[in-house]
Scaffold this motif. Structure first.
Motif, PDB file in Angstrom:
ATOM      1  N   ASP A 483       0.839  -1.197   0.000  1.00  0.00           N
ATOM      2  CA  ASP A 483       0.000   0.000   0.000  1.00  0.00           C
ATOM      3  C   ASP A 483       0.874   1.247   0.000  1.00  0.00           C
ATOM      4  OD1 ASP A 483      -1.844   1.962   0.269  1.00  0.00           O
ATOM      5  OD2 ASP A 483      -2.670   1.267   2.175  1.00  0.00           O
ATOM      6  N   PHE A 484       0.939   1.921  -1.152  1.00  0.00           N
ATOM      7  CA  PHE A 484       1.730   3.138  -1.284  1.00  0.00           C
ATOM      8  C   PHE A 484       0.882   4.397  -1.083  1.00  0.00           C
ATOM      9  CE2 PHE A 484       4.527   0.149  -3.308  1.00  0.00           C
ATOM     10  CZ  PHE A 484       5.805   0.657  -3.096  1.00  0.00           C
ATOM     11  N   THR A 485      -0.352   4.244  -0.590  1.00  0.00           N
ATOM     12  CA  THR A 485      -1.260   5.390  -0.497  1.00  0.00           C
ATOM     13  C   THR A 485      -0.663   6.538   0.296  1.00  0.00           C
ATOM     14  OG1 THR A 485      -3.159   3.897  -0.622  1.00  0.00           O
ATOM     15  CG2 THR A 485      -3.552   6.136   0.223  1.00  0.00           C
ATOM     16  N   GLN A 486      -0.153   6.217   1.505  1.00  0.00           N
ATOM     17  CA  GLN A 486       0.396   7.291   2.337  1.00  0.00           C
ATOM     18  C   GLN A 486       1.655   7.883   1.720  1.00  0.00           C
ATOM     19  OE1 GLN A 486       1.516   6.188   6.286  1.00  0.00           O
ATOM     20  NE2 GLN A 486       1.542   8.292   7.030  1.00  0.00           N
ATOM     21  N   PHE A 487       2.459   7.005   1.101  1.00  0.00           N
ATOM     22  CA  PHE A 487       3.668   7.503   0.434  1.00  0.00           C
ATOM     23  C   PHE A 487       3.303   8.503  -0.646  1.00  0.00           C
ATOM     24  CE2 PHE A 487       6.359   7.174  -3.340  1.00  0.00           C
ATOM     25  CZ  PHE A 487       7.570   7.619  -2.830  1.00  0.00           C
ATOM     26  N   TRP A 491       4.435  12.332  -0.478  1.00  0.00           N
ATOM     27  CA  TRP A 491       5.343  12.742  -1.552  1.00  0.00           C
ATOM     28  C   TRP A 491       4.683  13.813  -2.411  1.00  0.00           C
ATOM     29  CZ3 TRP A 491      10.206  12.589  -2.987  1.00  0.00           C
ATOM     30  CH2 TRP A 491      10.541  12.819  -4.323  1.00  0.00           C
ATOM     31  N   GLY A 492       3.375  13.635  -2.686  1.00  0.00           N
ATOM     32  CA  GLY A 492       2.676  14.603  -3.505  1.00  0.00           C
ATOM     33  C   GLY A 492       2.565  15.952  -2.830  1.00  0.00           C
ATOM     34  N   ASP A 497       4.794  21.421  -6.792  1.00  0.00           N
ATOM     35  CA  ASP A 497       5.211  22.099  -8.017  1.00  0.00           C
ATOM     36  C   ASP A 497       5.489  21.097  -9.128  1.00  0.00           C
ATOM     37  OD1 ASP A 497       7.311  21.081  -6.594  1.00  0.00           O
ATOM     38  OD2 ASP A 497       8.706  22.710  -7.071  1.00  0.00           O
ATOM     39  N   PHE A 498       6.067  19.941  -8.740  1.00  0.00           N
ATOM     40  CA  PHE A 498       6.342  18.894  -9.715  1.00  0.00           C
ATOM     41  C   PHE A 498       5.042  18.304 -10.243  1.00  0.00           C
ATOM     42  CE2 PHE A 498       6.711  14.300 -10.467  1.00  0.00           C
ATOM     43  CZ  PHE A 498       7.611  14.291 -11.519  1.00  0.00           C
ATOM     44  N   LEU A 499       4.099  18.071  -9.287  1.00  0.00           N
ATOM     45  CA  LEU A 499       2.842  17.468  -9.685  1.00  0.00           C
ATOM     46  C   LEU A 499       2.035  18.409 -10.559  1.00  0.00           C
ATOM     47  CD1 LEU A 499       1.834  15.797  -6.318  1.00  0.00           C
ATOM     48  CD2 LEU A 499       2.809  14.712  -8.346  1.00  0.00           C
ATOM     49  N   SER A 504      -1.762  14.871 -11.430  1.00  0.00           N
ATOM     50  CA  SER A 504      -2.146  14.701 -10.031  1.00  0.00           C
ATOM     51  C   SER A 504      -1.289  13.680  -9.342  1.00  0.00           C
ATOM     52  CB  SER A 504      -3.617  14.255  -9.955  1.00  0.00           C
ATOM     53  OG  SER A 504      -3.744  12.965 -10.497  1.00  0.00           O
ATOM     54  N   SER A 505      -1.371  13.660  -7.991  1.00  0.00           N
ATOM     55  CA  SER A 505      -0.575  12.691  -7.220  1.00  0.00           C
ATOM     56  C   SER A 505      -0.960  11.281  -7.577  1.00  0.00           C
ATOM     57  CB  SER A 505      -0.759  12.941  -5.715  1.00  0.00           C
ATOM     58  OG  SER A 505      -2.114  12.820  -5.366  1.00  0.00           O
ATOM     59  N   ALA A 506      -2.198  11.085  -7.972  1.00  0.00           N
ATOM     60  CA  ALA A 506      -2.613   9.730  -8.342  1.00  0.00           C
ATOM     61  C   ALA A 506      -1.816   9.203  -9.511  1.00  0.00           C
ATOM     62  CB  ALA A 506      -4.104   9.718  -8.657  1.00  0.00           C
ATOM     63  N   GLY A 507      -1.299  10.119 -10.297  1.00  0.00           N
ATOM     64  CA  GLY A 507      -0.523   9.693 -11.472  1.00  0.00           C
ATOM     65  C   GLY A 507       0.773   9.034 -11.113  1.00  0.00           C
TER      66      GLY A 507
END
Length: 511
Positions: A483-487, A491-492, A497-499, A504-507
Motif C-alpha cells: 500500500d503506497f497510499t500514504q507515500f 510525496w505529492g 510544483d512537480f505534480l 495529479s498525485s494519483a498519477g
C-alpha cells in the motif's frame, strides 16, 4: 536561602553534580540558525535550551527538556533547581499518585519563586535607577552621570528578562508522569501485542490554540478573540512559562493582558494521569519547541509525530548508543529543514530560520543495535506498509513497514532503512535496505489514553488482508499487497510544483 541561591547562580555550581545520570537515555542538540541569501547558516544567539536526565533513589528517574527565551538564565536555573526539589529525598516509594502529582506541582511553584528571589537585588536596583532618571528625555540629552545610569539600566533589564517552557517526565514506582508548562512535547511510543507501534502525544501545548487555555484566560476577563488573533503574547506563543518577570508582574502594562483580574501567564504545570510502564516496550521522547517547529515547518504538522518516531526507530536500528541515536535524529531534522529552504518549494518560506533544538530519548525495555555505527543519510522517511508473516506455514499475517527514504534534492528513489527495531523473535533476517518493521499508529490525546486509528489519515497505515493466501484473479494476476497510499500523499504534498506539471498525485501510483 535567597543569598545561597544567588551565590550558586553566580558561581555556576550545581545542586545536582553528585546525582547519577540515567544510562537508558540519550540527548541530541543543535543550535539555532538563520539562513542567509547565500544559503549559509548563522547562529543568532547562544543556545538557550536546557535538559537533565537523572537516576534517583528507590527506582526514581527524572528527565526534562527546557526551551529558554531571551537568554539561557531561566532554563539553566530550572534544570538545576527542579531536580533538587524532586530527587533529594522528596519522593518515596510509598507515595500515591496524588502525592506524586502534588509534589511535582509544588516543585514548579518553588522553583519559580526561587528564581525570582535570585533576581531580587537586580529588580531593586532597577527600580532605584528608574526613579533617578528624568522622564521624557532622550539618551543624548542626559548628563554624563545619567547616561551611565541609563546604560546600567539596560544591563539590568537584560539580567532580569527571559523565561523558559518545560516538559518533565518522572518515572516513579514504574509509572510515568508528564508535567508540561508551555510548548515542548512528549511522545510515548509503545510496541503492542500484535506487533505494531503506538504513538501517543501526552498533553497539549499551552497556546492560544488550546481551548482549555482560552477558557482559563477568558475566566480572568481577557478577550479571547483578541488572543486568538494575536497568537503571540509578549513575543512568545506560550500561555504558561517559567520566569518572564515583565509579563508576570507588569502584565497590566501589556494591552492584551491589561484587563486580567489576576496573573494570566502562569508556571503551573499540567500533569497528565500516571501510566503504568509494566511490560511496556518502546521509548519516550521529550522535544523542545524548536525541534518540533523545525520539522513542522519543513513538512507540515499533520504527520510530525509519526515521522519523528519513524526517524528515532530507524536510528535505534542502526546506532550503538543512545547519544548517537538522538544526535542523528536532530541532525536529520536540521538537514530536512535546510533542504526545504534551499529547494524554493511551497514550504520554503516557512524555513528561513529555526530555533535551538533538543531531543531526549529514554528507552523502555528496548534493545539497541549491536552493529557498528552507520552514517545517517538525509531525506524524508515515507512509510510504506505490507502484510508480512514470519512463518511460511502460518495463515495469519502481521503488518510491517518498509521505509522509503527519499533524497532531499534530486537523486533516485531508494529503499531506506527500517523504521523500527522492535521485531518479534524469529523474524527472518533481511538486508538493511529491506528490513520490515512495525506499523505506526498515532493518537494525539490530552491524557495517555490511546486509539488504534492514525492521526491525520483516518485509519490504519496498511490495507487489511484476509487470513487466507491471496489467489490469482481470472487474468492470473495477484492483487497488489503493498500500500503506497500514504507515500503518494506525503510525496505529492511535498512536491506540489512537480505534480502541477506532471499531473495529479494519483498519477504517481500504479496504472
Amino acid at each position: 536561602m535567597a543569598s545561597q541561591r544567588r551565590q550558586m547562580m553566580q558561581s555556576h555550581q550545581s545542586w545536582t553534580d553528585d546525582l547519577p545520570l540515567c544510562e537508558m537515555c540519550g540527548v541530541g542538540t543543535a543550535p539555532n540558525c538563520t539562513y542567509g541569501p547565500d544559503g549559509k547558516d548563522t547562529q543568532s544567539h547562544p543556545n538557550e535550551d536546557g535538559h537533565f536526565r537523572f537516576r534517583g533513589e528507590e527506582g526514581c528517574f527524572l528527565y526534562g527538556v527546557f526551551n529558554g527565551f531571551d537568554g539561557s538564565r531561566v532554563s539553566s536555573f530550572v534544570s538545576q533547581c527542579l531536580t533538587a526539589e524532586l530527587l533529594l529525598g522528596q519522593l518515596k516509594s510509598t507515595h500515591t499518585d496524588a502525592d506524586v502529582r502534588r509534589i511535582l506541582s509544588q516543585a514548579f511553584d518553588v522553583v519559580e519563586k526561587s528564581y525570582f528571589e535570585t533576581i531580587g537585588d537586580a529588580l531593586a536596583e532597577k527600580a532605584t535607577i528608574i526613579s533617578q532618571l528624568p522622564e521624557g528625555v532622550s539618551f543624548h540629552q542626559l548628563s554624563p552621570q545619567s547616561q551611565k545610569l541609563s546604560e546600567r539600566l539596560k544591563d539590568l533589564e537584560q539580567e532580569v528578562s527571559g523565561g523558559a517552557t518545560a516538559v518533565v517526565a518522572l518515572i516513579h514506582n514504574n509509572k510515568l508522569y508528564i508535567a508540561n508548562v508551555g510548548t515542548n512535547r512528549a511522545l510515548l511510543c509503545k510496541s503492542t501485542s500484535d506487533g505494531q507501534n503506538q504513538v501517543i502525544q501526552i498533553g497539549r501545548p499551552h497556546t492560544t490554540e488550546n481551548e482549555d487555555e482560552l477558557q482559563r484566560l477568558a475566566g480572568l476577563g481577557l478577550d479571547v478573540s483578541g488572543l486568538r488573533q494575536a497568537a503571540l503574547i509578549a513575543g512568545q506563543s506560550s500561555t504558561r512559562r517559567i520566569g518572564d518577570y515583565r509579563v508576570k508582574y507588569n502584565y497590566t502594562d501589556i494591552d492584551l493582558l491589561s484587563a486580567a483580574k489576576n496573573k494570566p501567564i502562569i508556571a503551573e504545570p499540567e500533569i497528565q494521569a500516571s501510566q503504568s510502564l509494566e511490560g511496556v516496550t518502546g521509548f519516550l521522547l521529550l522535544m523542545s519547541e524548536g525541534l518540533i517547529k523545525a520539522l513542522e515547518s519543513a513538512h507540515g504538522p499533520e504527520q510530525a509525530n509519526q515521522e519523528m518516531v519513524a526517524m528515532v526507530a530507524a536510528e535505534l536500528a542502526q546506532q550503538g548508543t543512545l547519544e548517537a541515536v538522538a544526535q542523528s535524529v536532530v541532525e536529520r531534522v536540521k538537514r530536512l529543514h535546510h533542504d526545504v529552504y534551499a529547494s524554493g518549494r511551497q514550504r520554503a518560506s516557512h524555513c528561513s530560520r529555526h530555533e535551538d533544538m533538543t531531543l531526549l530519548i529514554r528507552t523502555l525495555n528496548y534493545t539497541l543495535a549491536d552493529g557498528a555505527l552507520t552514517p545517517t543519510l538525509g531525506g524524508r522517511i515515507y512509510p510504506v506498509s505490507v502484510p508480512y508473516s514470519n512463518c511460511p506455514s502460518s495463515t495469519s499475517k502481521t503488518s510491517v513497514t518498509l521505509s522509503l527514504v527519499m533524497p532531499s534534492q534530486g537523486g533516485t528513489l531508494t529503499n531506506g532503512t527500517n523504521t523500527a527495531s522492535t521485531l518479534e523473535e524469529g523474524t527472518p533476517t533481511h538486508t538493511p535496505s529491506q528490513s520490515p518493521t512495525t506499523t505506526l499508529h498515532s493518537t494525539n490525546n490530552q491524557t495517555t489514553q490511546s486509539s488504534s486509528s492514525s492521526s491525520g489519515d483516518g485509519g490504519s497505515l496498511f490495507r487489511q488482508r484476509g487470513s487466507q493466501a491471496v489467489q490469482p484473479d481470472e487474468t492470473g494476476r495477484v492483487p497488489p499487497y503493498v500500500d503506497f497510499t500514504q507515500f503518494y500523499r506525503l510525496w505529492g504534498s511535498d512536491h506540489g510544483d512537480f505534480l502541477g506539471t506532471q499531473g495529479s498525485s494519483a498519477g504517481l501510483g500504479p496504472q
